[in-house]
Design an enzyme around this catalytic site. Structure first.
Site, PDB file in Angstrom:
ATOM      1  N   CYS A   1       0.835  -1.188   0.000  1.00  0.00           N
ATOM      2  CA  CYS A   1       0.000   0.000   0.000  1.00  0.00           C
ATOM      3  C   CYS A   1       0.872   1.242   0.000  1.00  0.00           C
ATOM      4  O   CYS A   1       2.092   1.169  -0.127  1.00  0.00           O
ATOM      5  CB  CYS A   1      -0.902   0.002   1.231  1.00  0.00           C
ATOM      6  SG  CYS A   1       0.004   0.028   2.781  1.00  0.00           S
TER       7      CYS A   1
ATOM      8  N   GLY B   1       3.762  -3.487   2.921  1.00  0.00           N
ATOM      9  CA  GLY B   1       4.650  -4.617   2.730  1.00  0.00           C
ATOM     10  C   GLY B   1       3.978  -5.949   2.971  1.00  0.00           C
ATOM     11  O   GLY B   1       2.758  -6.079   2.914  1.00  0.00           O
ATOM     12  N   GLU B   2       4.806  -6.938   3.254  1.00  0.00           N
ATOM     13  CA  GLU B   2       4.342  -8.293   3.547  1.00  0.00           C
ATOM     14  C   GLU B   2       5.201  -8.884   4.649  1.00  0.00           C
ATOM     15  O   GLU B   2       6.432  -8.711   4.653  1.00  0.00           O
ATOM     16  CB  GLU B   2       4.435  -9.202   2.309  1.00  0.00           C
ATOM     17  CG  GLU B   2       3.537  -8.798   1.155  1.00  0.00           C
ATOM     18  CD  GLU B   2       2.059  -9.021   1.420  1.00  0.00           C
ATOM     19  OE1 GLU B   2       1.723  -9.657   2.448  1.00  0.00           O
ATOM     20  OE2 GLU B   2       1.244  -8.558   0.614  1.00  0.00           O
TER      21      GLU B   2
END
Length: 638
Positions: free
Chosen positions: A2, A77-78
């Site tokens: 995002c 992020g992840e």
């Protein structure tokens, strides 16, 4: 994935600038086209743009609050180990309301506080607000895959409201309309040397980049502190190990598996080289219908499409290819430079932009091979220490004599480069994969400022010396600290997110690094090749041609174009940009004319750096046009 933004009032009672937060997230809406949301109290405002990839329902929205309501967070992020971390939380009795990594992260922070960053496996930039202690905690991932910029002052000054801390995913969001009113001459000099602006500086003060592996902590009425929580370390073994290939393959297979976690389809970039082919082969083991994407140019030697298609056919995956021409290259260039924030003259950003555009038509997530060269020894320049090692045994007067001989040879003379490398210490000849303008050359173009390119790399060389690293590992450490986060990952993030595409980098994983950091020198540059141990590890996964192919990496025929019809465009941009306050335009135009006349001392990279800076200046400083809202017609390439 995002875009995030926030504003913290540093003066008691001043209040955050909520209107600015709204403008900031609108400026980076491309990072999150699926949703928008905000949070505000009397000290802090947060904004969020969502690209829904995991738990794509409303339960995955941000800003996200902890179960007890104490913490609120925005996160880009992840977290690839979020499933395992979620189980740890459930075992502690923490209720989870969704399957999102964001909720897991905020609850882990509620449990561990600042130490949470040591538990994370992933890419991230996040900001957590403690509503009780009134502390803001921001962090960026160890490799610098995800960006985070901040400023203690941005846009029009508002003395009555007191100082504020602003932060956002992209620098362009820190000013209300993305404009730049001042340029840091030290940063400009370094740009001319590195072809990017090394962190934490940006070309546009007061904006700063939070460096990789760093956190920022701030409170109303207090100060803003930035410190490092992680640094990359290499510990190469003295001799090769027969188990290295097996360890590499196991680490990569595990990394690809967790990087495939997604609630939307995942594709992959596929060039003609070994890195992307490896990821595609491993991903195809669990995603048989994997979609891959590649781009090329209409010139022999600059088109990997045939090689990529052959690899795709051998792996049994689907491949989409796109051919880029010079006219389209120029037409999209201003928008690409706008997305990059600061000028960054790596021409490979352009084909990456096209690859991301084509991939986004089919998927929301792609795997990409960034980081393999830095971790496993993939650059041809890493062979140089073996060629010049004998020079270190010479006395000082011997190296000085070699240096004088090299200086007297004409540019391009056979052996001149080898003599230069033999007579020059590594710390003064290597600042990374790009070293375009030497310090004295940069000073002729930018007479203001006092910064040196070696200010950036000297701390890394000190770390390497303390660790007793050999020259190859030292060069890798320089690249991991500078080239990787400053160039490779900047173009990867901005070019993908320009199209609302999440780009994942399985090579840049803490478990993969743990294996790569122990490789002996000969496991990286042995047998006249690069990434020797990696190639050994995956030789049975790939067709022989793909496993042995030399690195190309989306090459761009800019040198040929600039010698042809694109030269007029280059000269026009450098001549018409109002850069005289910062750049000696006469000297810059002399460089362009020298290139056109065939001066062997002038390279196309030197020309391209000046073109990119001049075009960036027109976009951000002069604001001649906004390539996002107004479009732009490039001059004909000829």
């Amino acid at each position: 994935m995002c875009g995030i933004a926030g504003c913290l009032a540093l003066a008691d009672g001043a209040g955050p600038d909520t209107e600015w937060v709204g403008r900031a997230v609108a400026r980076i809406a491309h990072r999150g086209p699926d949703d928008e949301a905000f949070y505000a109290d009397h000290d802090l405002a947060l904004g969020f743009r969502r690209l829904a990839v995991a738990d794509i329902s409303a339960a995955g929205r941000q800003p996200v609050h902890s179960a007890d309501g104490r913490f609120v967070m925005v996160f880009d992020g992840e977290i690839y180990n979020h499933v395992e971390l979620a189980q740890r939380l459930l075992d502690r009795g923490v209720p989870l309301r969704s399957r999102s990594a964001a909720e897991v992260l905020v609850e882990m922070y509620a449990w561990l506080g600042r130490d949470v960053v040591r538990q994370l496996r992933g890419m991230y930039a996040f900001a957590v607000w403690d509503r009780r202690s009134r502390e803001l905690f921001c962090a960026r991932d160890p490799f610098g895959i995800k960006p985070l910029f901040y400023a203690l002052a941005a846009g029009p000054q508002q003395p009555r409201s007191g100082p504020r801390l602003r932060f956002a995913s992209e620098r362009k969001a820190l000013a209300g309309a993305g404009e730049v009113t001042a340029i840091d001459p030290d940063a400009l000099r370094r740009y001319l040397s590195f072809q990017y602006v090394p962190a934490p500086a940006t070309l546009a003060p007061p904006a700063r980049s939070l460096p990789p592996g760093h956190v920022l902590i701030a409170r109303p009425g207090g100060r803003v502190d930035v410190f490092r929580y992680w640094r990359p370390e290499l510990r190469p073994a003295r001799s090769p190990s027969s188990s290295s290939p097996d360890k590499i393959l196991a680490a990569l297979r595990n990394s690809v598996a967790v990087h495939l976690r997604s609630d939307v389809p995942v594709g992959a970039f596929l060039s003609g080289g070994v890195d992307s082919a490896t990821l595609c082969a491993l991903a195809a083991e669990s995603v048989p219908g994997l979609l891959t994407f590649t781009v090329g140019f209409e010139r022999e030697g600059y088109n990997e499409i045939d090689d990529a298609m052959a690899t795709a056919a051998a792996l049994g995956v689907k491949s989409h290819a796109y051919l880029i021409g010079p006219e389209e290259f120029l037409a999209c260039l201003p928008r690409i430079i706008w997305h990059l924030d600061d000028p960054m003259a790596d021409a490979a950003a352009v084909p990456l932009w096209f690859a991301a555009r084509e991939a986004r038509k089919h998927v929301k997530v792609v795997l990409s091979g960034e980081g393999a060269d830095e971790l496993f020894g993939g650059y041809g320049v890493y062979h140089q220490p073996g060629l010049v090692r004998a020079g270190r045994a010479l006395p000082g007067w011997g190296r000085a004599t070699i240096g004088r001989v090299a200086a007297e040879l004409p540019a391009g003379a056979r052996g001149k480069g080898l003599l230069n490398r033999t007579s020059t210490p590594l710390r003064r000849r290597y600042i990374g994969n790009a070293y375009v303008y030497r310090g004295d050359q940069a000073r002729l173009l930018v007479r203001q400022g006092r910064g040196s390119e070696f200010d950036v790399t000297d701390p890394v060389y000190r770390q390497a010396a303390e660790a007793g690293l050999d020259d190859v590992a030292t060069m890798q450490l320089v690249d991991v600290n500078t080239w990787l986060p400053g160039d490779i990952l900047v173009k990867a993030d901005r070019m993908a997110m320009a199209h609302g595409l999440e780009l994942r980098t399985p090579f840049l994983d803490r478990e993969v690094l743990a294996v790569a950091a122990r490789l002996a020198r000969v496991e990286k540059t042995a047998a006249g090749t690069t990434k020797f141990a990696l190639r050994e590890a995956i030789c049975e996964l790939l067709p022989q041609a793909a496993a042995e192919r030399a690195k190309l990496g989306f090459p761009v025929p800019l040198g040929h174009w600039l010698r042809g019809g694109m030269y007029g465009f280059a000269e026009q941009v450098v001549r018409t940009a109002q850069t005289g306050q910062w750049l000696d335009q006469g000297a810059a135009l002399d460089i362009l004319r020298g290139f056109r006349s065939g001066d062997p001392d002038v390279t196309w990279r030197q020309v391209w750096l000046l073109v990119v800076f001049s075009l960036w200046h027109q976009i951000y400083v002069e604001q001649v046009y906004d390539p996002v809202t107004l479009g732009w017609e490039a001059p004909a390439a000829g």
